[in-house]
Design an enzyme around this catalytic site. Sequence first.
Site, short mmCIF file in Angstrom:
data_model
loop_
_atom_site.label_atom_id
_atom_site.label_comp_id
_atom_site.label_asym_id
_atom_site.label_seq_id
_atom_site.Cartn_x
_atom_site.Cartn_y
_atom_site.Cartn_z
CG ASN A 1 -0.35 -0.02 2.49
OD1 ASN A 1 0.68 -0.66 2.68
ND2 ASN A 1 -0.92 0.69 3.44
N GLY B 1 2.12 -5.87 7.46
CA GLY B 1 1.17 -6.52 6.56
C GLY B 1 -0.10 -6.89 7.32
CB THR C 1 -4.22 -9.26 11.61
OG1 THR C 1 -4.14 -7.85 11.86
CG2 THR C 1 -4.31 -10.00 12.92
CB THR D 1 0.57 -12.25 6.69
OG1 THR D 1 -0.45 -12.12 5.71
CG2 THR D 1 1.81 -12.80 6.05
CD GLU E 1 4.39 -1.49 13.54
OE1 GLU E 1 3.24 -1.06 13.70
OE2 GLU E 1 5.27 -1.40 14.41
CB CYS F 1 -2.33 0.26 8.32
SG CYS F 1 -0.94 1.39 8.52
CD GLU G 1 8.28 -1.21 12.17
OE1 GLU G 1 7.88 -0.38 11.34
OE2 GLU G 1 8.55 -2.39 11.89
#
Length: 478
Positions: free
Chosen positions: A150, A226, A228, A230, A248, A282, A459
């Site tokens: 994205n 990516g 949830t 995955t 994240e 996101c 992060e």
Amino acid sequence: MIAIKNYISGGLVEPKTQNYLEVINPATGEVIARAPDSGPEDAAAAVKSAQDAFEAWAKTPTEARAKILHNIANLIDLHREELAKLEALDSGKPYSLAYEKEIPRAAQNFRYFASAISTGQSECFPMGEQGFNYVLRPALGPVVCISPWNLPLYLFSWKIAPALAAGCTVIGKPSELTPLTAFKLSEICKEAGLPPGVLNIVHGYGAKIGEALTRNPAIKAISFTGGTETGKKIMGGLRNTFLPVSLELGGKNPALVFKDCDLELTVNELIRASFTNSGQICLCASRLYIEEPIYEAFKSLFLTKTKMLSVGDPFHTETSLGPLISKEHRLKVKGFVDRAEQNQCSLLLDGRSTMSAMQDGFYFGPTIIEGAALEDPINQQEIFGPVVTLASFKDFNEAMSLANGTPYGLSATVWTKDLSTAHRAAHQLDAGIVWINSWMVRDLRTPFGGMKASGLGREGGNEALKFFTETKNIFATF
Ligand code: NDP
């Protein structure tokens, strides 16, 4: 047709599998590039390369590492126009968004972490006559950075820059849907003087190479952005290890609009929060809760202004929303809207009409839904498209329970002129980041990440540098 290659040991190489995948322009459905459909052997070669390069890179003086990162930032600036075009081509995002915001931010990611390691303080704890403690933060080793489609270069660089700054070597895996800017980044890193093997980029499907990357015993940390599901898969594969993992993940972000807000500002900002990048961020707001006395006024203005957004060619200057990333993703988004309709929700604006009007690309117009219960899938699951629900709330407590009533906890916004309401809400919201009367204002020094199913770890700023380093306390007596 662009021919993408993997970047391993400082060279651009074909995949050992000899297999390739097609990269599609979502605005037209045309094939614009071919990228390696890498396999586990390619992943293993990238890990080996990062392993071999680690010792020398970790020992490289901070000043020299920072200089190379600054070079990368400068080259991203120099190639801003080309990078923005590539970003718009394979992701379908408006060129203006890539040019104005995302590519400059990718440069800033490298620049920020180069400065952070140049100005970082050391930690020393004197113990009087006994001696003193000091803290060392050595780099972890080769690390894996996996990013989504994205915000391709923005997020890829958000992971790679702190890892390289900290002295780690990296195996990067961009999304197979948007490999163009990561490919260009490999050329940029070479030109910037990054030694061979310090950054390796493997292209391909996560399902094929994800395991070979994340379960390789030489890997010392994983930074993943990516979905949830995955994220859960990656965590599931790490049972019986102590590997540091930063996740994240997805969001289902609420906006709380109180009756004393600045209505015009709130509507304008919430349109930006809901529909930027066609809702494929996101942090986008997807559930808008409005205090009862202003519900109708908000709805009317929000609807009127949303209708003024233009859906179209990412390269047209007036375009607000480009296409969605893929045909499959558009079907998924449509499925949510179909189900909401079956559940007797009202469609105040129905983006499905764009599908028949613009058949060549994967377009989907802004969609506004009213009357969905909190338990409905449309309010519980991440849609990742230009779809928002509207609902009213009676009082502060009801607003909180609606906002916190999903498995996610990434971000939230609060709209009010009352400082006390704003801060009380910010404290009670399940969200890693809360914006008051604003949306997506970022400062790279601040911690970034989600609560609940939206992630693990933080992060940004020192949090990122700490993630990619080990902490060692040393005591010395006199
Ligand atoms: P995915 O989880 O499908 O993919 C993310 C990355 O992981 C891709 O590079 C993907 O490769 C790779 N991948 C897929 N399967 C595996 C696996 N088994 N092991 C290792 N890697 C794997 O997410 P999307 O690309 O669809 O991105 C959208 C999601 O990202 C949304 O849920 C969004 O909320 C979230 N996101 C979160 C952000 C945050 O900061 N919290 C920021 C931006 C997005 P491939 O493309 O080949 O499948």
